[in-house]
Design an enzyme around this catalytic site. Sequence first.
Site, PDB file in Angstrom:
ATOM      1  N   ARG A   1    -122.224 -93.674 -39.665  1.00  0.00           N
ATOM      2  CA  ARG A   1    -123.014 -92.729 -40.766  1.00  0.00           C
ATOM      3  C   ARG A   1    -124.606 -93.219 -41.540  1.00  0.00           C
ATOM      4  O   ARG A   1    -125.428 -92.315 -41.765  1.00  0.00           O
ATOM      5  CB  ARG A   1    -122.213 -91.441 -41.199  1.00  0.00           C
TER       6      ARG A   1
ATOM      7  N   CYS B   1    -120.880 -93.919 -46.463  1.00  0.00           N
ATOM      8  CA  CYS B   1    -120.427 -92.637 -46.288  1.00  0.00           C
ATOM      9  C   CYS B   1    -118.759 -94.120 -46.367  1.00  0.00           C
ATOM     10  O   CYS B   1    -118.001 -94.688 -47.692  1.00  0.00           O
ATOM     11  CB  CYS B   1    -120.798 -93.040 -44.868  1.00  0.00           C
TER      12      CYS B   1
ATOM     13  N   ASP C   1    -117.757 -87.768 -38.533  1.00  0.00           N
ATOM     14  CA  ASP C   1    -117.475 -88.768 -38.479  1.00  0.00           C
ATOM     15  C   ASP C   1    -117.567 -89.738 -36.929  1.00  0.00           C
ATOM     16  O   ASP C   1    -116.782 -88.867 -35.770  1.00  0.00           O
ATOM     17  CB  ASP C   1    -116.945 -89.483 -39.130  1.00  0.00           C
TER      18      ASP C   1
END
Length: 146
Positions: free
Chosen positions: A16, A10, A117
């Site tokens: 994440r 990420c 996100d």
Amino acid sequence: MAVKRVLLVCTGNTCRSPMAEALLTVKETGLEVKSAGMQALAGSSAAPPARIVVREHGATLDEHHAERLTRSLLEWADLVWTMTQAQALQIKQQYPEHENKITTLASAGGFHEDITDPVGGDLDAYRRTAGQINQMLERIEWGREL
């Protein structure tokens, strides 16, 4: 090729990809799983809401320390799953020699969306992101060649 090592990527490696790493580790114990961030500040802890959410799924991020994406991590991995299409494209452009093993987690699970996100969001935002990640992980056909 049998997949043994999966790298999840990420942006900052505090939300994440560490959540995906923890959730995948709980599901697939036969895999080695790591995560990294394209702009990670090395050594940063996982975001507190991310730690809470993965604990709700029987995993932990208490020992997680952010790691920046490197060529050696890409070389280590059999598969590289990013959280967004833009991340996959950027890594493929930077490291074209690894292009064949880079895709999004969504694509691996048969989806066509980016993983949201949750950074800056409340605990429910992190829960929604974890749910999205879990849904994709559950759709992956682990018995077939990935």
